[in-house]
Scaffold this active site. Structure first.
Site, mmCIF file in Angstrom:
data_model
loop_
_atom_site.group_PDB
_atom_site.id
_atom_site.type_symbol
_atom_site.label_atom_id
_atom_site.label_comp_id
_atom_site.label_asym_id
_atom_site.label_seq_id
_atom_site.Cartn_x
_atom_site.Cartn_y
_atom_site.Cartn_z
ATOM 1 N N PHE A 139 89.744 -110.844 -24.736
ATOM 2 C CA PHE A 139 89.362 -109.616 -25.431
ATOM 3 C C PHE A 139 90.546 -109.108 -26.239
ATOM 4 O O PHE A 139 91.599 -108.786 -25.701
ATOM 5 C CB PHE A 139 88.930 -108.566 -24.397
ATOM 6 C CG PHE A 139 88.269 -107.348 -24.987
ATOM 7 C CD1 PHE A 139 86.894 -107.243 -25.035
ATOM 8 C CD2 PHE A 139 89.039 -106.324 -25.516
ATOM 9 C CE1 PHE A 139 86.280 -106.122 -25.591
ATOM 10 C CE2 PHE A 139 88.431 -105.199 -26.083
ATOM 11 C CZ PHE A 139 87.056 -105.102 -26.119
ATOM 12 N N GLY A 142 87.916 -106.426 -29.719
ATOM 13 C CA GLY A 142 86.521 -106.162 -29.346
ATOM 14 C C GLY A 142 85.617 -105.924 -30.542
ATOM 15 O O GLY A 142 84.583 -105.277 -30.419
ATOM 16 N N TYR A 497 78.534 -111.628 -49.360
ATOM 17 C CA TYR A 497 78.481 -110.693 -48.228
ATOM 18 C C TYR A 497 77.321 -109.731 -48.472
ATOM 19 O O TYR A 497 77.347 -108.944 -49.421
ATOM 20 C CB TYR A 497 79.808 -109.940 -48.159
ATOM 21 C CG TYR A 497 80.027 -109.130 -46.906
ATOM 22 C CD1 TYR A 497 80.670 -109.674 -45.800
ATOM 23 C CD2 TYR A 497 79.615 -107.800 -46.832
ATOM 24 C CE1 TYR A 497 80.900 -108.930 -44.660
ATOM 25 C CE2 TYR A 497 79.833 -107.045 -45.685
ATOM 26 C CZ TYR A 497 80.479 -107.616 -44.608
ATOM 27 O OH TYR A 497 80.710 -106.871 -43.480
#
Lengths: 579, 579
Positions: A139, A142, A497
Site C-alpha cells: 500500500f 492508495g 483519456y
C-alpha cells in the site's frame, strides 16, 4: 511552484470516503450543478456518504498469533486493526470504490494495517505472512483506480495492508549522475520538496500526485502530465530494490545494459504481485530555470492531434502537451471557463527548462500550431490549467455528493489507429450510456437538454450518437457527457483519456461495469492498449490476455511463482489466477 | 549515404575465417605493422588461416529421420549439411571464435543449417527439433562476439542452425505512425535501403551493421554508433512476434502501456534462448535532410567526458558523440591519422536531421565544447571517421594475419562511477597483459618501444601501469595497446569501449580468456554492467549473477521453461543451466 492543497503525510489525513483532506472539499458550483441537472433532465438529489458509524466493516480476522508475529517484526504500535486505519486502506480510489464506501460497504477492508520501517522489516513481514497464510497488499498512496488494492481473499487467513508510509526518505543524491535514491512511501509533494532542496526535480506529476507514492508510480507504470518533457515514470527508473517472499532483488547497475532482458521492466508494472519495491533510483533533472504555460485553440480534434503528431515526430514537443476534444473544451474541463474558447479544441502547452530553451521551443511550437490554424489564447489559459491540474478528484467527490456519476478510462494507440480508436470508444460510451438511460428512467424528469453539453462533441449533438438508439429515453435528457483529451504524446502515437459524467441513478456501480466493459471491448477490438497509465489491477484483467497473449499470462504466472511461491502478494491482482 | 563494402545477402558471401567479403580485405599497412612489431618487440610473423581442406569439421550427426522431417517443413533445398554451410555458421565473430577457425577448429559447427521461409515454418522446425531432441541456434548475421552462437551440446542429438536469411522483407510501412514492420533476417544495409525507398531511416548503425541482422539487433539489445540521436535499438522496437516452442507470442499494441510489466523487454536481449523473433515493428524517422560530421580535440579524457555529460544532461547531444582516450587518439583509431591530433583526445560529433536543427545543435555543441577547452578540427576529421566507421573488423582480420591479437570489451556506468571504472579496467587490462607477456617471452625479440604507442595513455607511459609489475619482461617491449572510447552517452552515465591490441604469441585464446576475466572482475567490482551492447552469450555468463542476482537468474530460468519447456533453444546461452 505548484499549489499543494492537502497534507502529504499519508492517507490518514484524508477523508475515508473520497479524495484528499476534508478542508480541500467544496460543493459543486451551483451553475454547473444546474446545468448538468438540466442537461441530464434529472431532479436535484443530494447523495452524501453515510456516516462512519454506519459502515459495514467486518471484524478483523487477524489471529492473536499473527498479530504477535507481526508486532514482533515492526513493533506493536505499527500493527493497526482499528476501524479508521482499516477503512482508509479499503480498496483504491476508483469511482466504484468510492461509491461502495459512500454507501457504507467496507467489506474489502484489510484485517490489519502493518507499517514496516524498512527493507528488512518488509522481508520479515512477508515471511510471517507466508507462514500464516495472510495475503499482503503493498500500500503506497492508495490511489489505484483499477482495483489494484482489492485482492482475492479466497484461501487466505486474512488480508494485511503493508503500508509503506514510513519508508519515506530521500537517501542519496548523486548530483553528478543526476540520480537519486529514495524510498517508496514518499508522496509526490514530499519527494519534490526533498529534491528541490538539492536543486532537482523529478517532474513526474500525474493527477494523483498529491497522494500517490513513488513506489506506486513504479508498480503501476504511471505517466505524469508532463510526460512529453520529463518522460513516463518507467523511463525515469534506473534501479530498484525489491523485497520478495523469495528474498531481496536488486536491479540496475548502469544507464543501459545488454546483460540479457531488462528485468527492471518486470518490476515496473508488477502492481505489488511480484514483490514490494523498497528502494528506487531515479533520474532527476535540475529545477527548471524558466516555466511558461499557454493555451491554444485548434479548430477540431483531428487538426489538434495532427499538430501534436508533427511536434512529436519533429522532436519539438513542449514539456506538457494536452489537447481536449470539442466536448471537454465546451464543458470547461480543458483549463478554461465553460464555452470560453468559442468552440474548437483547447490545447495546453507548458514549457519548463533553461530560459533559452523555453523561448526557442515556445517559438517552434507556435510556428507548427499557427500553421495548423491554431489561435493562441495566451498565458492565462495555461496558468488556469496549472492551478486546476490536481483538481479532478475533488470535483468528482463534489459530483458524487450531488447525485452525479463521474469516472475516467484511458488507452493509447499508434497515430494511424488513433482516429478510429477515438471515435469507436466515444461512440461506444455514448451508446452504452444511452442504453443505461433507457433501462433506468425512474429517477429522471422530463426537460430539454441545453446546447453545448451533450454526449457527442459540440456541433455533432443533433446528428451524433447521443441521439442514436436512445429512443424514447433520450428525449428525457442527455444520457451523459463523454469527453476526451490527449495528454501523453509519442512519435509513434498518443494516449486518449476519456471522462464520463452522467446521472448517478440507481445501482451506478453495476451500470458503470457494463459501460466500461463495452468501452474496453471497443479498445481491444480497435487495437488500443487496455491501459496507458492506470494499470491492470482487477478491473482490466479480463482484457489482459487479449493484450499479452496466453503466453504472456503464462510468463507472468511463472515469474510470480518464482518470486512469490505461496502466492501471498496481491492475489488476483494483475496476474490472473489459474482456473 | 554510407559506403557498403560487402554483399548483404547472408554470410555465404563472406570469408569463413573472418569478417566480410573476400575482396574487402587488405593486408595491414606496412607502417602500422612495423610500428606495432617495434612497440611490442616481436619478430615478424605471418599467421594466415589454414586452408578450408585442413579444417577439423566433425561429420554431421543429423539423422535421416531428422533430415527428412526438417525437409518436410522447409523443403529439401533449405536443409544444408555441406561443409561450407556448416563452417559459415560455426560460432560468431569474437576474436577467439576467429582464432579457433583460423587454426582449423570447426568442432562447434552445427550439424545442419535450416532456412525456413516464414513464421509458420519456424514454428514447425521448432516442433521437429523438440521431438527429435535437436538444439536450435537462431542465426541472424552470425556476428555475436560473446559466444552467442555456441550452445551446449550435452544431452542433444545434434545442433541445428536456424538461419533466418530468407525472412528478409519489409512487410509494412505505417508512414503516419512512423512505424514499419519487417522480418528478422534483414541485414543493416538491406533494411536501410528498403526504408530509404519510403523516405525513412532506422538510424541504427553498430559497427557490425554490414552483416548483423535486425533480429539480432533485438535479441542482443544492440546499440548503434548514433545512439545519442536515434536511440538504442531496444528503444526503437514497438512490437515483436516470436515463435517459441510453446507457440506464437505477439507483443506491442501501443507506443506505451501500463498493462503490467513491459514483456517486450523480456524478448529484447533474450539471445535466442526464449524464442525466435520472426517479425519486428520498429520506430523509424524521416531520412535526415542534412548531415554534418566534425572532429574536436579535448585536452584529456576527463575533460571530454565532462563535456559529454553536460551535453547529455542539458539535452544537447549530437546524433553521434564519441570520445577516444589519449591512447586511442594517438594510435589513430579515433578517426584521424596517427598522431594527427597533436595529443589530447579526439571527439567525433555527428548531426543528422532537419537543416535548421543541424545548424542550431552544432552551434550549441560548439559553445559547450569550446567552453570546455575543445579545439575544432573541422569536417574532414568527421568525414574520415564516417568513412572508416565499419572498418574495425576488417582491420582485426589484417592484424590476425600479421601475428597480432585484437579484441574489444565494453561496459557502462553512471557518471559518478565512470572515472573509477575507466581507470580500473584500463589498469587491469595493462596489468593482465603484462603478466601474460612475462609468462610468454619465447616469441619476442629485444627492442625498445617507440614513444606514443604504449599501454598507458600517452604522456603516462613512463610512469604508467604498463611498466608496473612487468619486471624484466616489460623491458622487451610494451605488453599491448589498451585504448578506450565513449560511444554511447546518457543523462545518467555512459559506455566505455576498450580495444586491446597485443602480440599474438602462443595460445592466444587462453591468454585472452585470462585477461578478459580480470577485466570482467574489475567491471563487476567497480559497479559497471558486464556488457553495454555486446550481450551475454556464453562468455559473460559467469558475471551475470553478479548483475541480476540469484533471483534474476531464477526468473530467466522460469521464463525460459515457460516458453521453451524442452530447453532446445540456444542451450547454455544467456540463461545459466541449472547445476
Amino acid at each position: 511552484m505548484y499549489v499543494v492543497t492537502a497534507s502529504t503525510t499519508n492517507r490518514s489525513g484524508t477523508v475515508w470516503w473520497g479524495w484528499g483532506a476534508p478542508d480541500a472539499h467544496t460543493p459543486l458550483a451551483e451553475d454547473i450543478r444546474s446545468l448538468l441537472e438540466a442537461a441530464f433532465a434529472v431532479a436535484r438529489q443530494d447523495t452524501p456518504p453515510v456516516g462512519l458509524d454506519e459502515l459495514h466493516l467486518p471484524a478483523s480476522s487477524l489471529s492473536v498469533e499473527a498479530s504477535e508475529a507481526l508486532a514482533g517484526v515492526v513493533g506493536p504500535a505499527w500493527v493497526r486493526v482499528d476501524a479508521g486505519s482499516r477503512v482508509r486502506r479499503c480498496r483504491g480510489r476508483s469511482t466504484a470504490d468510492l461509491l461502495r464506501l459512500r454507501a457504507g460497504d467496507a467489506l474489502d477492508a484489510p484485517d490489519a494495517v502493518v507499517l514496516p520501517a524498512g527493507h528488512d522489516e518488509v522481508l520479515a513481514v512477508l515471511r510471517v505472512c507466508a507462514r500464516l497464510r495472510l495475503a499482503v497488499v503493498p500500500f503506497g498512496g492508495g490511489t489505484s483506480v483499477v482495483g489494484g488494492l482489492a485482492p482475492a481473499r479466497g484461501g487466505f487467513a486474512g488480508v494485511v495492508a503493508l503500508d509503506l508510509a514510513r519508508l519515506d526518505r530521500l537517501t542519496a543524491v548523486d548530483a553528478e549522475s543526476q540520480v537519486v535514491t529514495c524510498e517508496p512511501g514518499l508522496r509526490g509533494p514530499a519527494l519534490e520538496a526533498a529534491l528541490a532542496a538539492h536543486g532537482f526535480t523529478l517532474g513526474h506529476r500525474p493527477q494523483s500526485w498529491e497522494y500517490a507514492s513513488v513506489g506506486g508510480f513504479a508498480a503501476t507504470r504511471s505517466s505524469g502530465q508532463a510526460s512529453a518533457g520529463y518522460g513516463r515514470f518507467d523511463s525515469l527508473v534506473v534501479g530498484l530494490r525489491i523485497a520478495t517472499p523469495a528474498g531481496t532483488w536488486e536491479l540496475g547497475r548502469a544507464p543501459a545494459s545488454a546483460a540479457g532482458p531488462d528485468l527492471r521492466q518486470l518490476a515496473l508494472g508488477s502492481e505489488g504481485a511480484f514483490g514490494v519495491i523498497t528502494q528506487l533510483r531515479l533520474r532527476v533533472r535540475p529545477l527548471p530555470a524558466a516555466t511558461h504555460y499557454e493555451g491554444w485553440r485548434l479548430a477540431g480534434f483531428a487538426a489538434g492531434t495532427a499538430a501534436l503528431r508533427e511536434l512529436a515526430q519533429r522532436d519539438l514537443l513542449p514539456t506538457v502537451a494536452r489537447l481536449s476534444d470539442e466536448t471537454e473544451t465546451a464543458a470547461g474541463l480543458a483549463g478554461g471557463g465553460i464555452g470560453a474558447d468559442a468552440g474548437g479544441c483547447r490545447l495546453i502547452a507548458g514549457y519548463e527548462g533553461e530560459a533559452d530553451w523555453v523561448a526557442a521551443r515556445q517559438a517552434a511550437v507556435a510556428e507548427v500550431l499557427g500553421a495548423a490554424g491554431g489561435v493562441p489564447l495566451g498565458a492565462e489559459a495555461g496558468t488556469q490549467w496549472v492551478r486546476g491540474r490536481f483538481h479532478g478528484p475533488y470535483l468528482r467527490d463534489a459530483l458524487l455528493d450531488a447525485g452525479m456519476f463521474a469516472e475516467t478510462l484511458e488507452t493509447a494507440g499508434f497515430w494511424s489507429a488513433l482516429p478510429g480508436l477515438y471515435t469507436r470508444v466515444r461512440d461506444t460510451l455514448v451508446a452504452a450510456l444511452t442504453a443505461e438511460q433507457a433501462a433506468g428512467q425512474t429517477v429522471r424528469q422530463a426537460a430539454g437538454p441545453p446546447a453545448g453539453a451533450t454526449a457527442g462533441p459540440a456541433g455533432e449533438a443533433a446528428a451524433g450518437p447521443a441521439g442514436a438508439g436512445a429512443g424514447e429515453a433520450a428525449a428525457g435528457g442527455a444520457p451523459g457527457l463523454v469527453m476526451c483529451h490527449v495528454s501523453h504524446v509519442y512519435p509513434t502515437g498518443a494516449s486518449l483519456y476519456f471522462t464520463v459524467v452522467c446521472p448517478g441513478r440507481d445501482d451506478p456501480v453495476a451500470r458503470w461495469r457494463r459501460v466500461k466493459a463495452a468501452a474496453s471491448r471497443a479498445i481491444v477490438e480497435t487495437g488500443g492498449t487496455i491501459t496507458h497509465h492506470h494499470a491492470v489491477g482487477v478491473d482490466h484483467q479480463p482484457w489482459l490476455t487479449a493484450e499479452i497473449g496466453d503466453l504472456g499470462v503464462a510468463v507472468l504466472r511463472a515469474v510470480k511463482h518464482t518470486l512469490d511461491p505461496d502466492g501471498i502478494l496481491n492475489p488476483g491482482v494483475l496476474v490472473p489466477r489459474a482456473t
